[in-house]
Write an enzyme that holds these catalytic residues in place. Structure first.
Site, PDB file in Angstrom:
ATOM      1  N   TYR A  38       0.797  -1.369   0.101  1.00 13.46           N
ATOM      2  CA  TYR A  38      -0.007   0.046   0.008  1.00 13.46           C
ATOM      3  C   TYR A  38       0.880   1.337  -0.050  1.00 13.46           C
ATOM      4  CZ  TYR A  38       0.328  -0.281   5.122  1.00 13.46           C
ATOM      5  OH  TYR A  38       0.905  -0.647   6.392  1.00 13.46           O
TER       6      TYR A  38
ATOM      7  N   HIS B  83       6.198  -0.475   1.113  1.00  9.65           N
ATOM      8  CA  HIS B  83       6.022   0.631  -0.108  1.00  9.65           C
ATOM      9  C   HIS B  83       6.686   0.562  -1.067  1.00  9.65           C
ATOM     10  CE1 HIS B  83       3.500   1.756   3.446  1.00  9.65           C
ATOM     11  NE2 HIS B  83       4.657   2.007   4.011  1.00  9.65           N
TER      12      HIS B  83
END
Ligand code: C5P
Length: 325
Positions: free
Chosen positions: A253, A301
């Site tokens: 994410y 990430h």
């Protein structure tokens, strides 16, 4: 002979005058045409922005990804779509169901403002924003005065100010956090919660009232100082939009910093970006501390994709990117 030369000279002068007049006529025609075209195509101009360069005009990467219809913050009236809840609950292995989520959110709006305090676009004010990430490249940058001038100054997580004023500035209007990265705020700063699980929403209420006693993957502050009237909660559907539309589903994410930047694209007219970029070994080190985990990289990430996207936005003049030191 002299008369002939005089006539020739006069003729040449006339010709060059006519040429200048023709050139002026052409320029006027082009301007009138473009003006008329813009008036007939109002979507090509941003009637609500008076900045020299507005974020919301034209083309490319920005227009491909930007979706004005997704709400950045939760409100008392908003209901999260099922698909967004199902995407969000996987981020940190949420086991509880939608009903628990929506009851918890309902409870939040009993003590926090039912809608976020955001400035709407207006034709007589340019909303300038600074987004300040936590990169080590801020150290020695002397960006402080460039950050302090903006209307909105967004900082995040455990970012430091004291002792780093010359590099990071002193003013803050919005501080983004989640329970594991929480900081005490002064009375004038908006607390912006980025929730990743239902417990984060419970924490918000308790940390500002009776105290929170749960546990997480890291120690969590039981209480924090912040103004309850300035609390805003990020919309999980907006996170999903960033992950899918801006980052093409790369990484688990998006990072706090990248989400802050897309948030700024939605609520600001002019955006100045500081404190983004890994160190020479590819780690997301901070400006105030030596790197603890030498294999940190950019965590879960998609750090390099985020960075490339930031560079592209800067090339397209959607943001001004300060690369640091
Ligand atoms: O480390 P932390 O998550 O608190 O940093 C805030 C944000 O700043 C990150 O989510 C990331 O987007 C950005 N950052 C960066 N380069 C670093 C450190 C942080 O781009 N070296």
């Amino acid at each position: 002979m002299e008369l002939f030369l005089f006539k020739e000279h006069h003729k040449k002068k006339m010709i060059s005058k006519v040429k200048v007049l023709l050139a002026l006529l052409c320029v006027t025609v082009v301007f009138v045409y473009i003006g008329g075209f813009m008036l007939q195509n109002p979507h090509l101009q941003d009637e609500n922005c008076i900045c020299k360069k507005c974020t919301y005009d034209n083309e490319n990467l920005f227009m491909e990804h930007f979706n004005k219809s997704v709400e950045p913050f939760l409100t008392a009236k908003y209901s999260l779509p099922d698909d967004a809840f199902n995407w969000w609950r996987r981020l940190q292995n949420e086991r509880r169901n939608y009903d628990v989520y929506s009851k918890t959110v309902e409870g939040l709006f009993e003590i926090f403002p039912p809608s976020p305090d955001i400035k709407e676009p207006s034709p007589d004010h340019c909303r300038t924003c600074a987004v300040v990430g936590n990169s080590g490249n801020l150290k020695g940058s002397r960006y402080g005065p460039l950050i302090n001038v903006h209307d909105v100054i967004i900082r995040m997580n455990t970012g430091r100010i004291k002792g780093y004023e010359a590099d990071v500035g002193t003013r803050t209007t919005h501080w983004i956090m989640y329970p594991e990265s929480a900081m005490d705020l002064d009375n004038n700063t908006h607390l912006v919660l980025f929730p990743f699980k239902i417990q984060d929403l419970e924490w918000l209420r308790k940390a500002l009232t009776t105290g929170f006693s749960g546990t997480s993957y890291m120690p969590v502050k039981s209480k924090i100082k912040a103004n309850k009237d300035l609390v805003m909660v990020f919309n999980p559907a907006f996170m999903k939009y960033i992950h899918e539309t801006w980052l093409e589903k790369k990484g688990k994410y998006p990072s706090t910093g990248f989400m802050a930047l897309v948030l700024a694209l939605h609520i600001c007219d002019e955006i100045h970006v500081f404190g983004f970029g890994a160190d020479k070994d590819g780690n997301w080190s901070h400006y105030w501390e030596a790197l603890k985990d030498k294999r940190l990289r950019t965590g879960v990430h998609p750090g390099s994709h985020e960075y490339e996207t930031i560079l592209k936005l800067a090339r397209q003049l959607k943001i001004k990117f300060y690369k640091g030191w």
